[in-house]
Design a protein around this motif. Structure first.
Motif, PDB file in Angstrom:
ATOM      1  N   LEU A 148       9.225  -6.816  19.891  1.00  0.00           N
ATOM      2  CA  LEU A 148      10.413  -7.300  20.592  1.00  0.00           C
ATOM      3  C   LEU A 148      11.213  -8.251  19.718  1.00  0.00           C
ATOM      4  N   LEU A 149      10.537  -9.173  19.046  1.00  0.00           N
ATOM      5  CA  LEU A 149      11.229 -10.113  18.158  1.00  0.00           C
ATOM      6  C   LEU A 149      11.943  -9.391  17.025  1.00  0.00           C
ATOM      7  N   ASN A 150      11.307  -8.364  16.491  1.00  0.00           N
ATOM      8  CA  ASN A 150      11.877  -7.647  15.336  1.00  0.00           C
ATOM      9  C   ASN A 150      13.065  -6.773  15.703  1.00  0.00           C
ATOM     10  N   GLN A 151      13.184  -6.377  16.968  1.00  0.00           N
ATOM     11  CA  GLN A 151      14.274  -5.472  17.327  1.00  0.00           C
ATOM     12  C   GLN A 151      15.435  -6.170  18.035  1.00  0.00           C
ATOM     13  N   LEU A 152      15.387  -7.514  18.093  1.00  0.00           N
ATOM     14  CA  LEU A 152      16.511  -8.236  18.690  1.00  0.00           C
ATOM     15  C   LEU A 152      17.773  -8.005  17.867  1.00  0.00           C
ATOM     16  N   THR A 153      18.851  -7.616  18.537  1.00  0.00           N
ATOM     17  CA  THR A 153      20.100  -7.322  17.830  1.00  0.00           C
ATOM     18  C   THR A 153      21.112  -8.460  17.939  1.00  0.00           C
ATOM     19  N   HIS A 154      20.829  -9.447  18.781  1.00  0.00           N
ATOM     20  CA  HIS A 154      21.701 -10.606  18.890  1.00  0.00           C
ATOM     21  C   HIS A 154      20.830 -11.823  19.189  1.00  0.00           C
ATOM     22  N   PRO A 155      21.312 -13.013  18.849  1.00  0.00           N
ATOM     23  CA  PRO A 155      20.483 -14.214  19.019  1.00  0.00           C
ATOM     24  C   PRO A 155      20.101 -14.461  20.473  1.00  0.00           C
ATOM     25  N   VAL A 156      18.804 -14.612  20.709  1.00  0.00           N
ATOM     26  CA  VAL A 156      18.261 -14.967  22.012  1.00  0.00           C
ATOM     27  C   VAL A 156      17.256 -16.089  21.782  1.00  0.00           C
ATOM     28  N   PRO A 157      17.378 -17.211  22.485  1.00  0.00           N
ATOM     29  CA  PRO A 157      16.395 -18.285  22.305  1.00  0.00           C
ATOM     30  C   PRO A 157      14.980 -17.778  22.597  1.00  0.00           C
ATOM     31  N   THR A 158      14.056 -18.108  21.699  1.00  0.00           N
ATOM     32  CA  THR A 158      12.672 -17.662  21.849  1.00  0.00           C
ATOM     33  C   THR A 158      11.742 -18.870  21.875  1.00  0.00           C
ATOM     34  N   VAL A 159      10.731 -18.813  22.753  1.00  0.00           N
ATOM     35  CA  VAL A 159       9.803 -19.916  22.969  1.00  0.00           C
ATOM     36  C   VAL A 159       8.383 -19.390  22.826  1.00  0.00           C
ATOM     37  N   LEU A 160       7.534 -20.143  22.132  1.00  0.00           N
ATOM     38  CA  LEU A 160       6.114 -19.815  22.084  1.00  0.00           C
ATOM     39  C   LEU A 160       5.315 -20.892  22.800  1.00  0.00           C
ATOM     40  N   ASP A 161       4.532 -20.461  23.785  1.00  0.00           N
ATOM     41  CA  ASP A 161       3.549 -21.309  24.439  1.00  0.00           C
ATOM     42  C   ASP A 161       2.291 -21.238  23.581  1.00  0.00           C
ATOM     43  N   ALA A 162       2.079 -22.249  22.752  1.00  0.00           N
ATOM     44  CA  ALA A 162       0.925 -22.283  21.857  1.00  0.00           C
ATOM     45  C   ALA A 162      -0.147 -23.174  22.478  1.00  0.00           C
ATOM     46  N   GLY A 163      -0.959 -22.579  23.346  1.00  0.00           N
ATOM     47  CA  GLY A 163      -1.978 -23.351  24.035  1.00  0.00           C
ATOM     48  C   GLY A 163      -3.190 -23.633  23.178  1.00  0.00           C
ATOM     49  N   SER A 164      -3.525 -22.691  22.311  1.00  0.00           N
ATOM     50  CA  SER A 164      -4.642 -22.872  21.390  1.00  0.00           C
ATOM     51  C   SER A 164      -4.383 -22.052  20.142  1.00  0.00           C
ATOM     52  N   LEU A 165      -5.114 -22.362  19.103  1.00  0.00           N
ATOM     53  CA  LEU A 165      -4.923 -21.708  17.809  1.00  0.00           C
ATOM     54  C   LEU A 165      -5.730 -20.414  17.782  1.00  0.00           C
ATOM     55  N   HIS A 166      -5.056 -19.278  17.765  1.00  0.00           N
ATOM     56  CA  HIS A 166      -5.730 -17.982  17.651  1.00  0.00           C
ATOM     57  C   HIS A 166      -4.797 -17.017  16.928  1.00  0.00           C
ATOM     58  N   ASP A 167      -5.247 -15.799  16.702  1.00  0.00           N
ATOM     59  CA  ASP A 167      -4.478 -14.840  15.900  1.00  0.00           C
ATOM     60  C   ASP A 167      -3.073 -14.637  16.453  1.00  0.00           C
ATOM     61  N   GLY A 168      -2.942 -14.594  17.777  1.00  0.00           N
ATOM     62  CA  GLY A 168      -1.640 -14.347  18.378  1.00  0.00           C
ATOM     63  C   GLY A 168      -0.654 -15.482  18.149  1.00  0.00           C
ATOM     64  N   THR A 169      -1.103 -16.724  18.358  1.00  0.00           N
ATOM     65  CA  THR A 169      -0.192 -17.847  18.137  1.00  0.00           C
ATOM     66  C   THR A 169       0.121 -18.005  16.644  1.00  0.00           C
ATOM     67  N   LEU A 170      -0.855 -17.730  15.793  1.00  0.00           N
ATOM     68  CA  LEU A 170      -0.610 -17.789  14.351  1.00  0.00           C
ATOM     69  C   LEU A 170       0.440 -16.752  13.931  1.00  0.00           C
ATOM     70  N   ALA A 171       0.413 -15.595  14.570  1.00  0.00           N
ATOM     71  CA  ALA A 171       1.345 -14.529  14.212  1.00  0.00           C
ATOM     72  C   ALA A 171       2.775 -14.835  14.641  1.00  0.00           C
ATOM     73  N   LEU A 172       2.944 -15.651  15.681  1.00  0.00           N
ATOM     74  CA  LEU A 172       4.272 -15.866  16.256  1.00  0.00           C
ATOM     75  C   LEU A 172       4.868 -17.233  15.964  1.00  0.00           C
ATOM     76  N   MET A 173       4.050 -18.198  15.548  1.00  0.00           N
ATOM     77  CA  MET A 173       4.504 -19.583  15.500  1.00  0.00           C
ATOM     78  C   MET A 173       5.662 -19.827  14.541  1.00  0.00           C
ATOM     79  N   ASP A 174       5.792 -19.025  13.504  1.00  0.00           N
ATOM     80  CA  ASP A 174       6.896 -19.215  12.557  1.00  0.00           C
ATOM     81  C   ASP A 174       8.054 -18.252  12.814  1.00  0.00           C
ATOM     82  N   LYS A 175       8.034 -17.578  13.957  1.00  0.00           N
ATOM     83  CA  LYS A 175       9.055 -16.571  14.258  1.00  0.00           C
ATOM     84  C   LYS A 175       9.865 -16.904  15.505  1.00  0.00           C
ATOM     85  N   VAL A 176       9.617 -18.089  16.098  1.00  0.00           N
ATOM     86  CA  VAL A 176      10.336 -18.471  17.319  1.00  0.00           C
ATOM     87  C   VAL A 176      11.216 -19.684  17.054  1.00  0.00           C
ATOM     88  N   ASP A 177      12.159 -19.892  17.964  1.00  0.00           N
ATOM     89  CA  ASP A 177      13.069 -21.033  17.851  1.00  0.00           C
ATOM     90  C   ASP A 177      12.427 -22.317  18.351  1.00  0.00           C
TER      91      ASP A 177
END
Length: 302
Positions: A148-177
């Motif tokens: 979803l992040l890769n196919q955004l065609t216009h700016p949309v504010p993005t938020v990551l709920d990083a509750g704990s450190l795991h593969d998913g949060t590591l994958a997204l933490m540098d890709k959100v606003d």
């Protein structure tokens, strides 16, 4: 697809919670009787979606629920709250289940079960016609989130709920606003919340670290600050982070100013602590408005 634009689409985890109130945690081979039982939906992104809806926003949830009684119950619950569920995937793997034993003093014993249920593949959902003002991720569905992040065609504010450190949060933490993380995540990442704030601000434009009753700290570009927690009598902190993240995303969709946004989210998180259970603790619009209006001006960011 979704009938009208969403204020917030929440992408991630949905579970079902069975919360037993018990006089004490049972010992080996001991049989005890629960004083109360609460059954309700759970999961960070699902709780966030319900928070958005209860605060008057148009919310959608995107994630997985099994074709079982718990999945049926959770789906019905989401729909009863007005959450759009057209992007929910059903399947034969079980709905993740949490059994919680809660003693009178609030201490908990927790059993999680998800069987063979795993993260959805990247092509599980068609996002082509999606329209949402804000996207919220909890990291538990990294493949569809990255797509979803890769196919955004216009700016949309993005938020990551990083509750704990795991593969998913590591994958997204540098890709959100907006990287909005818990104290647990911060300590896991850097050993100390202040050091974590400095480090995380190097990879995300805006970082917020929630600190429970100590409030929060934040950095936005070169600007830093803190905010105290709203005055509340805490009974159960379960779900407070989910409520905070949902309200944060809803506030972004409303176009609130920065400090207004932090206060808006903080009030939702605080109110969730005033009742037992995560889903039942998510605040109503009237509760939220009342506490927000009465919160002392002393809680202004330092």
């Amino acid at each position: 697809m979704i009938d009208k634009p969403l204020d917030v689409l929440c992408v991630g985890h949905a579970s079902y919670d069975l919360v037993f109130s018990v006089p004490h945690h049972p010992g080996a081979d001991e049989k005890i009787f629960a004083d109360d039982l609460l059954g309700c939906g759970g999961g960070p992104a699902a709780n966030a979606a319900v928070t958005v809806a209860k605060l008057g926003g148009k919310a959608g949830f995107c994630g997985y629920l099994g074709d079982d009684v718990y999945g049926d119950s959770h789906l019905r619950e989401l729909q009863e709250h007005g959450v759009d569920t057209q992007l929910v995937v059903r399947g034969t793997s079980p709905t993740p289940l949490s059994t919680v034993l809660v003693k009178p003093n609030g201490q908990r014993a927790l059993i999680n079960y998800k069987g063979q249920t795993s993260a959805l593949p990247a092509n599980a959902i068609d996002f082509d016609d999606l329209a949402a003002k804000v996207l919220l991720f909890d990291g538990h569905e990294p493949h569809i989130s990255l797509r979803l992040l890769n196919q955004l065609t216009h700016p949309v504010p993005t938020v990551l709920d990083a509750g704990s450190l795991h593969d998913g949060t590591l994958a997204l933490m540098d890709k959100v606003d907006y990287l909005v993380c818990s104290e647990k995540f911060a300590v896991q990442y850097a050993g100390d919340e202040n050091l974590a704030l400095t480090k995380l601000a190097q990879i995300a434009p805006v970082v917020v670290i929630t600190l429970g009753e100590r409030g929060l700290i934040w950095q936005r570009g070169q600007e830093q600050g803190s905010l105290s927690a709203p005055p509340i009598v805490a009974i159960d902190t379960t779900g407070a982070g989910d409520a905070f993240h949902g309200a944060f995303a809803a506030g972004l969709a409303k176009g609130l100013s920065w400090i207004e946004l932090l206060r808006y989210a903080s009030v939702a998180g605080a109110l969730c602590c005033s009742r037992m259970g995560a889903r039942p603790g998510l605040p109503s619009l009237s509760e939220h408005q009342k506490l927000l209006a009465s919160w002392s001006v002393n809680s202004e960011s330092e």
